[in-house]
Write an enzyme that holds these catalytic residues in place. Sequence first.
Site, mmCIF file in Angstrom:
data_model
loop_
_atom_site.group_PDB
_atom_site.id
_atom_site.type_symbol
_atom_site.label_atom_id
_atom_site.label_comp_id
_atom_site.label_asym_id
_atom_site.label_seq_id
_atom_site.Cartn_x
_atom_site.Cartn_y
_atom_site.Cartn_z
ATOM 1 N N GLU A 16 -25.732 39.976 -68.101
ATOM 2 C CA GLU A 16 -26.695 39.647 -66.995
ATOM 3 C C GLU A 16 -27.674 38.952 -67.737
ATOM 4 O OE1 GLU A 16 -27.171 43.022 -63.942
ATOM 5 O OE2 GLU A 16 -26.092 44.082 -65.533
ATOM 6 N N SER A 159 -24.971 44.874 -62.001
ATOM 7 C CA SER A 159 -24.758 43.663 -60.982
ATOM 8 C C SER A 159 -23.430 43.529 -60.555
ATOM 9 C CB SER A 159 -25.361 42.464 -61.770
ATOM 10 O OG SER A 159 -26.615 42.344 -61.701
ATOM 11 N N TYR A 233 -26.787 37.121 -55.609
ATOM 12 C CA TYR A 233 -27.493 36.081 -56.331
ATOM 13 C C TYR A 233 -27.297 34.653 -55.683
ATOM 14 C CZ TYR A 233 -28.433 39.832 -59.682
ATOM 15 O OH TYR A 233 -28.861 40.837 -60.334
ATOM 16 N N ARG A 271 -33.510 52.222 -58.819
ATOM 17 C CA ARG A 271 -33.035 52.018 -57.623
ATOM 18 C C ARG A 271 -31.713 52.238 -57.390
ATOM 19 N NH1 ARG A 271 -31.641 46.522 -57.724
ATOM 20 N NH2 ARG A 271 -29.483 47.198 -57.060
ATOM 21 N N ASP A 273 -28.058 52.877 -55.219
ATOM 22 C CA ASP A 273 -27.268 52.129 -53.931
ATOM 23 C C ASP A 273 -26.515 53.255 -53.457
ATOM 24 O OD1 ASP A 273 -28.426 49.711 -54.914
ATOM 25 O OD2 ASP A 273 -26.733 49.606 -56.370
ATOM 26 N N GLU A 286 -24.309 54.240 -57.205
ATOM 27 C CA GLU A 286 -24.653 53.874 -58.392
ATOM 28 C C GLU A 286 -26.285 53.763 -58.665
ATOM 29 O OE1 GLU A 286 -24.518 49.492 -60.101
ATOM 30 O OE2 GLU A 286 -22.651 50.178 -59.088
ATOM 31 N N ASN A 288 -29.720 52.118 -60.977
ATOM 32 C CA ASN A 288 -30.145 50.815 -61.676
ATOM 33 C C ASN A 288 -31.612 51.407 -62.273
ATOM 34 O OD1 ASN A 288 -28.438 48.416 -60.870
ATOM 35 N ND2 ASN A 288 -29.077 49.570 -59.029
ATOM 36 N N GLY A 292 -33.645 44.460 -60.911
ATOM 37 C CA GLY A 292 -33.896 43.239 -61.066
ATOM 38 C C GLY A 292 -35.302 42.869 -60.410
#
Length: 337
Positions: A16, A159, A233, A271, A273, A286, A288, A292
């Site tokens: 990443e 990601s 993205y 964050r 998901d 999952e 983070n 990002g």
Amino acid sequence: MSLLHVGVVRGGPSHEYEVSLKSGQAVLEALAEFPEKFLPLDILIDREGQWHLAGRPMAPQRLLLQVDVAFLALHGEYGEDGGVQGLLDQLGVPYTGSGRLASAVAFNKALTRVVVQQAGVRTPRGWVLGPDDDPKEKAGYIFRATAPPFAVKPARAGSSMGVSKVWTSAELQDALERAFAVSSQVVIEEWIEGREATVAVLEGWGGQALSALPEVEIVPPQHHAFFDYEAKYSGETQEICPGNFPKEVKETLARMARTVHSHLDLRHFSRSDFIVHPKRGVFFLEVNTLPGLTAQSLFPKAAAAVGLSFPQLVTHLISLVRAECEGRGRVASVGVV
């Protein structure tokens, strides 16, 4: 009044790398709006692991002597797996985001599943494969236990790197090969059809110790089977904040995100998901630990929904670090913000 030297750490030897460069650039630009408070330092770790300050190669031990606070804009390996956190702890440099051990656990999807399940958070049914497992034997067992499709994920990646949706045993073999190319452990989960959502958690905001920001509903373009790396993205995905969920689903999402953050002992922000099945409810996918911070990123979108601009978000995270420093009696150019 002295300026706070904020080292924005970006790049790194991970898949990443490019995303991290963008996150770091956004943070540098945000800090530049407060020249009377901050001296931003652009710290780049190249793909080979060499540290640079303002373009000059430098040993991290020497470079970090110039830093009051490290703002981690890294993603993936080394940045989110506890690697850089261990170095910063060793050198006594305070930093944004979760600590070394919490980062290492949260970056491993297999370990994360165990911790959140113990906290009562629902996850899809799943299996973990290691390098010593026989993929064909395991695949046969999984297909007998549960009907396809399945999600195949590297245990240690972000990601959506290396993630595949599979229906057949042959597809599963190919997906395992791709996932093992990224990670030494692979997680296989039942594929749950539903609406995707992500929930940002922020400490010390709105008068609360731990706040769940409005959820973002994610609607990938039809030509993507799910919210994969390209969809994240490309700018084609619809990101609706707040999402179009019933009140009880919103409350469940917020509660689960706070529980994940707390039980994984995460710090400052995270964050999580989720997938929302129309009948079976909400499932955690999952977390983070260094979300990002690019123009397309979801955390800044959720923060904006509660009136928190991106520069304000950046300075708030730095203020959390400084408050911890003051609490421990360590001075990080106190009196700046």
